[in-house]
Design a protein around this motif. Structure first.
Motif, PDB file in Angstrom:
ATOM      1  N   LEU A 189     -14.473  -0.374  44.307  1.00  0.00           N
ATOM      2  CA  LEU A 189     -15.477  -0.361  45.448  1.00  0.00           C
ATOM      3  C   LEU A 189     -16.492   0.950  44.978  1.00  0.00           C
ATOM      4  O   LEU A 189     -17.694   0.745  45.194  1.00  0.00           O
ATOM      5  CB  LEU A 189     -14.934   0.068  46.721  1.00  0.00           C
ATOM      6  N   ALA A 190     -16.119   1.897  44.338  1.00  0.00           N
ATOM      7  CA  ALA A 190     -17.143   2.990  43.925  1.00  0.00           C
ATOM      8  C   ALA A 190     -17.972   2.507  43.032  1.00  0.00           C
ATOM      9  O   ALA A 190     -19.232   2.747  43.142  1.00  0.00           O
ATOM     10  CB  ALA A 190     -16.178   4.109  43.320  1.00  0.00           C
ATOM     11  N   ALA A 191     -17.497   1.588  42.169  1.00  0.00           N
ATOM     12  CA  ALA A 191     -18.653   1.026  40.992  1.00  0.00           C
ATOM     13  C   ALA A 191     -19.491  -0.016  41.765  1.00  0.00           C
ATOM     14  O   ALA A 191     -20.779  -0.012  41.261  1.00  0.00           O
ATOM     15  CB  ALA A 191     -17.688   0.309  40.131  1.00  0.00           C
ATOM     16  N   ARG A 192     -19.043  -0.675  42.734  1.00  0.00           N
ATOM     17  CA  ARG A 192     -19.793  -1.651  43.468  1.00  0.00           C
ATOM     18  C   ARG A 192     -20.994  -0.841  44.148  1.00  0.00           C
ATOM     19  O   ARG A 192     -22.222  -1.164  44.180  1.00  0.00           O
ATOM     20  CB  ARG A 192     -19.035  -2.411  44.360  1.00  0.00           C
ATOM     21  N   LEU A 231     -22.144   1.762  43.426  1.00  0.00           N
ATOM     22  CA  LEU A 231     -23.229   2.474  42.470  1.00  0.00           C
ATOM     23  C   LEU A 231     -23.938   1.476  41.755  1.00  0.00           C
ATOM     24  O   LEU A 231     -24.821   1.607  40.957  1.00  0.00           O
ATOM     25  CB  LEU A 231     -22.312   3.145  41.369  1.00  0.00           C
ATOM     26  N   GLY A 232     -23.650   0.104  42.073  1.00  0.00           N
ATOM     27  CA  GLY A 232     -24.770  -1.258  41.527  1.00  0.00           C
ATOM     28  C   GLY A 232     -23.946  -2.087  40.939  1.00  0.00           C
ATOM     29  O   GLY A 232     -24.331  -2.998  39.933  1.00  0.00           O
ATOM     30  N   ALA A 233     -22.633  -1.602  40.293  1.00  0.00           N
ATOM     31  CA  ALA A 233     -22.038  -2.471  39.187  1.00  0.00           C
ATOM     32  C   ALA A 233     -21.628  -3.735  39.800  1.00  0.00           C
ATOM     33  O   ALA A 233     -21.397  -3.986  41.039  1.00  0.00           O
ATOM     34  CB  ALA A 233     -20.733  -1.834  38.679  1.00  0.00           C
ATOM     35  N   GLU A 234     -21.457  -4.725  39.067  1.00  0.00           N
ATOM     36  CA  GLU A 234     -21.094  -5.994  39.566  1.00  0.00           C
ATOM     37  C   GLU A 234     -19.799  -6.646  39.016  1.00  0.00           C
ATOM     38  O   GLU A 234     -19.122  -7.463  39.512  1.00  0.00           O
ATOM     39  CB  GLU A 234     -22.121  -7.324  39.020  1.00  0.00           C
ATOM     40  N   GLY A 235     -19.317  -5.584  38.410  1.00  0.00           N
ATOM     41  CA  GLY A 235     -17.680  -5.759  37.940  1.00  0.00           C
ATOM     42  C   GLY A 235     -17.442  -4.444  37.127  1.00  0.00           C
ATOM     43  O   GLY A 235     -17.951  -3.577  36.713  1.00  0.00           O
ATOM     44  N   VAL A 236     -15.931  -4.354  36.860  1.00  0.00           N
ATOM     45  CA  VAL A 236     -15.418  -3.348  36.291  1.00  0.00           C
ATOM     46  C   VAL A 236     -14.389  -3.802  35.292  1.00  0.00           C
ATOM     47  O   VAL A 236     -13.887  -4.950  35.379  1.00  0.00           O
ATOM     48  CB  VAL A 236     -14.678  -2.470  37.049  1.00  0.00           C
TER      49      VAL A 236
END
Length: 137
Positions: A1-4, A6-11
């Motif tokens: 969720l934190a990456a999302r 920040l604008g990420a679409e995946g991890v």
């Protein structure tokens, strides 16, 4: 969720899945990694392909070589062929290359889980965090 957020679409979640029941990593390696503590991994081999290594004889040799200013070719020779296979898949905890992510310290006490259990845990944790975040706004 934190990456999302920040604008990420995946991890990338390699460590979590490397330590599952379905993973082809050796049970010795999995058990070892599930007992790591904060600071037990170190980012090395930056001249070749940066990787986090767990403390063992091989990592000590890499640290000494890098401290002495080893060239890319000297590091390749030290790494040799099949060292990751020896460590991760064959369970050689001293001379093998033991690659694992920094997040491994957060996995203590979880034990070897199935991929299904990991996916359920990740999904549920993300959903709960999303709900908490929505309550804040």
């Amino acid at each position: 969720l934190a990456a999302r957020v920040l604008g990420a679409e995946g991890v990338q979640i390699g460590t979590r899945f490397a330590l599952t029941a379905e993973s082809s990593a050796s049970e010795v390696f999995k058990d070892y990694c599930l007992h790591l503590e904060e600071g037990d991994t170190r980012l090395l081999l930056k001249k070749l392909a940066p990787v986090r290594l767990v403390r063992n004889n091989f990592r000590s040799a890499v640290e000494a070589a890098e401290a002495a200013g080893a060239t890319e070719e000297e590091l390749r020779v030290l790494l040799g062929r099949g060292r990751a296979k020896r460590g991760i898949f064959e369970g050689d905890l001293e001379e093998g290359e033991l690659e694992i992510g920094q997040v491994s310290a957060l996995l203590q006490g979880k034990g070897v889980q199935s991929v299904a259990a990991v996916m359920q845990e990740l999904t549920e944790e993300s959903r709960r965090a999303w709900e908490r975040m929505k309550e804040m706004f």
